[in-house]
Structures are given as C-alpha cells and as structure tokens.
Design a protein around this motif. Sequence first.
Motif, PDB file in Angstrom:
ATOM      1  N   UNK A  71       7.636  -4.264 -13.444  1.00  0.00           N
ATOM      2  CA  UNK A  71       8.746  -4.915 -14.136  1.00  0.00           C
ATOM      3  C   UNK A  71       8.351  -6.265 -14.711  1.00  0.00           C
ATOM      4  N   UNK A  72       7.450  -6.971 -14.042  1.00  0.00           N
ATOM      5  CA  UNK A  72       7.066  -8.306 -14.503  1.00  0.00           C
ATOM      6  C   UNK A  72       5.987  -8.271 -15.585  1.00  0.00           C
ATOM      7  N   UNK A  73       5.140  -7.236 -15.580  1.00  0.00           N
ATOM      8  CA  UNK A  73       4.030  -7.182 -16.536  1.00  0.00           C
ATOM      9  C   UNK A  73       4.225  -6.124 -17.618  1.00  0.00           C
ATOM     10  N   UNK A  74       5.068  -5.133 -17.338  1.00  0.00           N
ATOM     11  CA  UNK A  74       5.232  -4.037 -18.288  1.00  0.00           C
ATOM     12  C   UNK A  74       4.138  -2.998 -18.197  1.00  0.00           C
ATOM     13  N   UNK A  75       3.203  -3.206 -17.275  1.00  0.00           N
ATOM     14  CA  UNK A  75       2.105  -2.254 -17.076  1.00  0.00           C
ATOM     15  C   UNK A  75       2.101  -1.765 -15.633  1.00  0.00           C
ATOM     16  N   UNK A  76       1.719  -0.516 -15.446  1.00  0.00           N
ATOM     17  CA  UNK A  76       1.652   0.031 -14.101  1.00  0.00           C
ATOM     18  C   UNK A  76       0.441  -0.510 -13.361  1.00  0.00           C
ATOM     19  N   UNK A  77       0.587  -0.833 -12.088  1.00  0.00           N
ATOM     20  CA  UNK A  77      -0.590  -1.198 -11.290  1.00  0.00           C
ATOM     21  C   UNK A  77      -1.604  -0.058 -11.306  1.00  0.00           C
ATOM     22  N   UNK A  78      -2.860  -0.376 -11.113  1.00  0.00           N
ATOM     23  CA  UNK A  78      -3.907   0.635 -11.195  1.00  0.00           C
ATOM     24  C   UNK A  78      -3.978   1.504  -9.948  1.00  0.00           C
ATOM     25  N   UNK A  79      -3.393   1.035  -8.857  1.00  0.00           N
ATOM     26  CA  UNK A  79      -3.488   1.775  -7.603  1.00  0.00           C
ATOM     27  C   UNK A  79      -2.110   2.105  -7.035  1.00  0.00           C
ATOM     28  N   UNK A  80      -2.024   3.318  -6.460  1.00  0.00           N
ATOM     29  CA  UNK A  80      -0.854   3.694  -5.699  1.00  0.00           C
ATOM     30  C   UNK A  80      -1.132   3.488  -4.220  1.00  0.00           C
ATOM     31  N   UNK A  81      -0.582   4.350  -3.385  1.00  0.00           N
ATOM     32  CA  UNK A  81      -0.761   4.236  -1.930  1.00  0.00           C
ATOM     33  C   UNK A  81      -1.269   5.564  -1.365  1.00  0.00           C
ATOM     34  N   UNK A  82      -2.122   5.454  -0.367  1.00  0.00           N
ATOM     35  CA  UNK A  82      -2.539   6.614   0.422  1.00  0.00           C
ATOM     36  C   UNK A  82      -1.835   6.478   1.769  1.00  0.00           C
ATOM     37  N   UNK A  83      -0.724   7.171   1.910  1.00  0.00           N
ATOM     38  CA  UNK A  83       0.109   7.045   3.114  1.00  0.00           C
ATOM     39  C   UNK A  83      -0.325   8.106   4.120  1.00  0.00           C
ATOM     40  N   UNK A  84      -0.845   7.677   5.243  1.00  0.00           N
ATOM     41  CA  UNK A  84      -1.327   8.624   6.237  1.00  0.00           C
ATOM     42  C   UNK A  84      -0.669   8.348   7.584  1.00  0.00           C
ATOM     43  N   UNK A  85      -0.540   9.392   8.363  1.00  0.00           N
ATOM     44  CA  UNK A  85       0.076   9.260   9.668  1.00  0.00           C
ATOM     45  C   UNK A  85       0.340  10.617  10.274  1.00  0.00           C
ATOM     46  N   UNK A  86       0.834  10.656  11.493  1.00  0.00           N
ATOM     47  CA  UNK A  86       1.059  11.925  12.188  1.00  0.00           C
ATOM     48  C   UNK A  86       2.073  12.806  11.467  1.00  0.00           C
ATOM     49  N   UNK A  87       2.045  14.064  11.819  1.00  0.00           N
ATOM     50  CA  UNK A  87       2.977  15.049  11.285  1.00  0.00           C
ATOM     51  C   UNK A  87       4.419  14.663  11.606  1.00  0.00           C
ATOM     52  N   UNK A  88       5.300  14.791  10.605  1.00  0.00           N
ATOM     53  CA  UNK A  88       6.724  14.615  10.844  1.00  0.00           C
ATOM     54  C   UNK A  88       7.242  13.194  10.853  1.00  0.00           C
ATOM     55  N   UNK A  89       6.456  12.243  10.406  1.00  0.00           N
ATOM     56  CA  UNK A  89       6.903  10.837  10.444  1.00  0.00           C
ATOM     57  C   UNK A  89       7.662  10.421   9.190  1.00  0.00           C
ATOM     58  N   UNK A  90       7.786  11.305   8.212  1.00  0.00           N
ATOM     59  CA  UNK A  90       8.586  10.989   7.025  1.00  0.00           C
ATOM     60  C   UNK A  90       7.792  10.548   5.827  1.00  0.00           C
ATOM     61  N   UNK A  91       6.523  10.903   5.774  1.00  0.00           N
ATOM     62  CA  UNK A  91       5.680  10.483   4.648  1.00  0.00           C
ATOM     63  C   UNK A  91       6.177  11.076   3.328  1.00  0.00           C
ATOM     64  N   UNK A  92       6.492  12.363   3.343  1.00  0.00           N
ATOM     65  CA  UNK A  92       6.951  13.025   2.108  1.00  0.00           C
ATOM     66  C   UNK A  92       8.290  12.466   1.659  1.00  0.00           C
ATOM     67  N   UNK A  93       9.162  12.156   2.613  1.00  0.00           N
ATOM     68  CA  UNK A  93      10.479  11.597   2.288  1.00  0.00           C
ATOM     69  C   UNK A  93      10.322  10.262   1.554  1.00  0.00           C
ATOM     70  N   UNK A  94       9.421   9.428   2.049  1.00  0.00           N
ATOM     71  CA  UNK A  94       9.168   8.135   1.400  1.00  0.00           C
ATOM     72  C   UNK A  94       8.621   8.359  -0.004  1.00  0.00           C
ATOM     73  N   UNK A  95       7.741   9.354  -0.152  1.00  0.00           N
ATOM     74  CA  UNK A  95       7.173   9.664  -1.463  1.00  0.00           C
ATOM     75  C   UNK A  95       8.275  10.064  -2.446  1.00  0.00           C
ATOM     76  N   UNK A  96       9.185  10.919  -1.989  1.00  0.00           N
ATOM     77  CA  UNK A  96      10.283  11.348  -2.855  1.00  0.00           C
ATOM     78  C   UNK A  96      11.198  10.200  -3.233  1.00  0.00           C
ATOM     79  N   UNK A  97      11.473   9.326  -2.268  1.00  0.00           N
ATOM     80  CA  UNK A  97      12.332   8.170  -2.540  1.00  0.00           C
ATOM     81  C   UNK A  97      11.696   7.257  -3.581  1.00  0.00           C
ATOM     82  N   UNK A  98      10.412   7.041  -3.452  1.00  0.00           N
ATOM     83  CA  UNK A  98       9.706   6.195  -4.418  1.00  0.00           C
ATOM     84  C   UNK A  98       9.665   6.857  -5.788  1.00  0.00           C
TER      85      UNK A  98
END
Length: 313
Positions: free
Chosen positions: A157-184
């Motif tokens: 929003x401040x630069x008008x350009x997308x950052x070059x990096x996203x996130x690699x979200x890792x963790x145990x099964x069932x902790x809500x990683x996919x849910x966070x991805x969908x929300x984002x």
Amino acid sequence: MERIGDAMKRVINAPALAARYDQLRDEVLADERIQQFVEEHAEEIDKQVIDRSLNKLYEYTTASHKCGDCPSLDGCINVMKGFEPLLVMNQGLIDVTYTRCPRKELDDEKRHVSKMLDSLYMPRDVMAAKLPDIDLYHDNSRLDIVDLAGRFITEYESTGSLPQKGLYIHGPFGTGKSFILGALANELASRQIRTVAVYLPEFLREIKQSIQDQSLNEKIDFVKKASVLMLDDIGAESMSAWSRDEVLGTILQYRMAEQLPTFFTSNFTLSELEHHMTYTQRGEKEPIKAARIMERIRMTSDPVKLSGKNRRG
C-alpha cells in the motif's frame, strides 16, 4: 370522437379520482425527505412542478431506502433491484435517478474480490477465511504471522509494489496454516491484488493428466505468473522427479527470476522439506536437484513457524 386529452381530463376531474389524487399528493408531500428536497430547491419548485412530478415523487416514497424494506438483494422491492432512488432536478422537473444500495455495493465488492482470487483444489472453508477470524489469543506465533502478513500488505500500500518475498509457514499438522493462507488470500484480493491459491498435492496429481489433453503448459503458466502465488501443503505429496523439476521447479524458477512473492504452508521445516525433496518416488537420491528447489523457495519466501495444538482433533 372525443380527443384522448379531453377524455383524460374528464376522468381525472371525476370527484372520486380527484379526491384520491389530492390524498396521494398530501401523502407524498408529508414525507420528510420530499419536504427537505423541496426546501433545498425552493427556487426551482412550485405547485405546478410538484403536480407534474407527482409520479416520480410517489415512486421515490414507495421505494426501499438503505435496504430497509428489502429482505435480501434478490428480494429487493425497488424498480431496479439493488438500486435505491435519489431525487434530482431534470429539465425543470423533479426526477429520480438510481444508485447502488448497501447490499448491492457489498455484493459487487464480493464479486470483484472473487475475480481477483483463484483457487485450485483448495477447501471451500479455507477460501472463505478472513484475517479477523484468526484466533490470536492462544498462540504468539499466530500473532507473529498475522503481523508479518500485515507488513506485506502495508508495504504494498505504501510503495505500490509487491514485496519480493512471501512467507513459508511451517508447523505441525492441524495448527491452521491453510486457514491463515486463505485469510491472507482474501485480504490481498480485496486490495485488487490478483492471487492464486493452490492445494499443491492435488495440483501435481492433476497436472500429470494435462499431458494427455495438452493443457500442461497453460496450467503451469496460469500458476507461475500469478501476482501472488500460494502453495498449500508442500511436502505432503509423494513427488516424482518430473513433478519436482519440470513442474514445481519451473514455477519457482519463473517466480524467482521475476521477483514475485510466493507463500507456502508445510508440515516440514525447510531442512526437512529439502530431505523430502531429495528422494523421488523411485527412491532415487538427488540432493543437488533438491537444493535447487530449496534455493528458489528461500528466494521467494521467508520462513516462519506456526506452533500450537492440533485444531482438527
């Protein structure tokens, strides 16, 4: 033969109809919104203007405003569904124009967001997730991830350009990683950032069939060229050398070269994922090719751990 105009005057001047006309006129002019409009345009409006505009005034007063009389958008009672009337002056008479009602605005916004967001094989509940729905009170790591996601959006929003990096979200099964991805994904789409979210194991299975129908390159291009790409559950698949090198490798190479951000979720840490990528379905050990994939993942995302209990249990 009596002229139509004379006939109409005779009918309107009939006592019963004349009384009804006067009653209707009084009801319309009793409306506070009508009174305010007449007051604001006092220099342009007289009795003759009101009489000649009575049908428009009646249309305005009997319509639903701010969705107050409509049970839903589909059940809108107005002449134009999803639009509410607004009084205007038009060539010396009072007229009605129509603007989108709150429900129509919300529906249009949802449709626009949906056009900015594509998902392949992702669960419906995941793709309906919103950032405010994320539970931030029982695990600091979730707060950290949401904070990092917020920084990603703020930088755009401040630069008008997308950052070059996203996130690699890792963790145990069932902790809500996919849910966070969908929300984002929904948050980005609402800001008109074209986002593609992919459940990677199913995508890789389907992509094999695309060789036969000659849509392989088309599907790979669609995914690799997304402004923001989200690959869900990387490492959950039993990956062949071809899937790793020709599909995933091609996608990530393009995104690294074009400096396009990619988000991942995985049950594996980066080192565990590299070990997983090293061994193919046939049991072949190819550490160099695995290292190439991992380099591209590191160039397009930053690792962050999501801890917490299994929310699916």
